[in-house]
Design a protein around this motif. Sequence first.
Motif, PDB file in Angstrom:
ATOM      1  N   ALA A  57      -7.461 -51.019  14.508  1.00 18.11           N
ATOM      2  CA  ALA A  57      -8.465 -51.797  13.789  1.00 18.11           C
ATOM      3  C   ALA A  57      -9.330 -52.631  14.735  1.00 18.11           C
ATOM      4  O   ALA A  57     -10.704 -52.511  14.524  1.00 18.11           O
ATOM      5  CB  ALA A  57      -7.665 -52.715  12.845  1.00 18.11           C
ATOM      6  N   VAL A  58      -8.911 -53.343  15.689  1.00 21.03           N
ATOM      7  CA  VAL A  58      -9.746 -54.161  16.422  1.00 21.03           C
ATOM      8  C   VAL A  58     -10.724 -53.167  17.568  1.00 21.03           C
ATOM      9  O   VAL A  58     -11.716 -53.739  17.639  1.00 21.03           O
ATOM     10  CB  VAL A  58      -8.978 -55.105  17.429  1.00 21.03           C
ATOM     11  N   ARG A  59     -10.281 -52.117  17.814  1.00 14.86           N
ATOM     12  CA  ARG A  59     -11.152 -51.091  18.488  1.00 14.86           C
ATOM     13  C   ARG A  59     -12.371 -50.878  17.948  1.00 14.86           C
ATOM     14  O   ARG A  59     -13.617 -50.381  18.460  1.00 14.86           O
ATOM     15  CB  ARG A  59     -10.339 -49.845  18.994  1.00 14.86           C
ATOM     16  N   GLN A  60     -12.306 -50.965  16.606  1.00 18.59           N
ATOM     17  CA  GLN A  60     -13.449 -50.673  15.836  1.00 18.59           C
ATOM     18  C   GLN A  60     -14.571 -51.892  15.485  1.00 18.59           C
ATOM     19  O   GLN A  60     -15.441 -51.668  14.973  1.00 18.59           O
ATOM     20  CB  GLN A  60     -13.128 -50.117  14.380  1.00 18.59           C
ATOM     21  N   TRP A  61     -14.180 -53.061  15.838  1.00 20.68           N
ATOM     22  CA  TRP A  61     -14.690 -54.244  15.548  1.00 20.68           C
ATOM     23  C   TRP A  61     -16.054 -54.178  16.557  1.00 20.68           C
ATOM     24  O   TRP A  61     -15.953 -53.631  17.497  1.00 20.68           O
ATOM     25  CB  TRP A  61     -14.033 -55.430  15.873  1.00 20.68           C
ATOM     26  N   THR A  62     -16.860 -55.035  16.026  1.00 22.87           N
ATOM     27  CA  THR A  62     -18.282 -55.051  16.850  1.00 22.87           C
ATOM     28  C   THR A  62     -18.725 -56.769  16.845  1.00 22.87           C
ATOM     29  O   THR A  62     -18.437 -57.274  15.977  1.00 22.87           O
ATOM     30  CB  THR A  62     -19.435 -54.449  16.526  1.00 22.87           C
ATOM     31  N   TYR A  63     -19.209 -57.158  17.852  1.00 25.44           N
ATOM     32  CA  TYR A  63     -19.591 -58.531  17.796  1.00 25.44           C
ATOM     33  C   TYR A  63     -21.190 -58.460  18.334  1.00 25.44           C
ATOM     34  O   TYR A  63     -21.744 -57.794  18.863  1.00 25.44           O
ATOM     35  CB  TYR A  63     -18.858 -59.275  19.227  1.00 25.44           C
ATOM     36  N   LYS A  64     -21.712 -59.745  17.913  1.00 28.14           N
ATOM     37  CA  LYS A  64     -22.827 -60.148  18.418  1.00 28.14           C
ATOM     38  C   LYS A  64     -22.762 -60.371  19.910  1.00 28.14           C
ATOM     39  O   LYS A  64     -21.813 -61.061  20.366  1.00 28.14           O
ATOM     40  CB  LYS A  64     -23.351 -61.556  17.914  1.00 28.14           C
ATOM     41  N   PRO A  65     -23.538 -59.599  20.641  1.00 31.83           N
ATOM     42  CA  PRO A  65     -23.655 -59.959  22.185  1.00 31.83           C
ATOM     43  C   PRO A  65     -23.721 -61.373  22.432  1.00 31.83           C
ATOM     44  O   PRO A  65     -24.206 -62.258  22.111  1.00 31.83           O
ATOM     45  CB  PRO A  65     -24.674 -59.270  22.843  1.00 31.83           C
ATOM     46  N   TYR A  66     -22.727 -61.835  23.577  1.00 28.64           N
ATOM     47  CA  TYR A  66     -22.768 -63.137  24.273  1.00 28.64           C
ATOM     48  C   TYR A  66     -23.721 -63.224  25.139  1.00 28.64           C
ATOM     49  O   TYR A  66     -23.968 -62.582  25.891  1.00 28.64           O
ATOM     50  CB  TYR A  66     -21.426 -63.446  24.841  1.00 28.64           C
TER      51      TYR A  66
END
Length: 87
Positions: A57-66
């Motif tokens: 599941a977490v491999r598919q997560w995306t974040y706003k770039p830091y």
Amino acid sequence: MAGNVINKVTPRYPEDAKKAKIEGAVLLKAVIGKDGTIENLQVISGPKELQTSALDAVRQWTYKPYLLNGDPEDVETTITVTYSLGK
């Protein structure tokens, strides 16, 4: 980094773990790349029966770039995926 999640895929509770009434938290270490994708994902701790589901599941997560001084940077973070059967 939890507040910066753009896309969060909910982990599937493994059927074998449900039947065995296995609950708990899987703690993961990850690098969030400059583009917001998960890189270098590793299990730190948690029930073995739940680890693969959490990783998938977490491999598919995306974040706003830091951003550091306006420039995107790789950032290391920990992620906790909690499994609870509920009562």
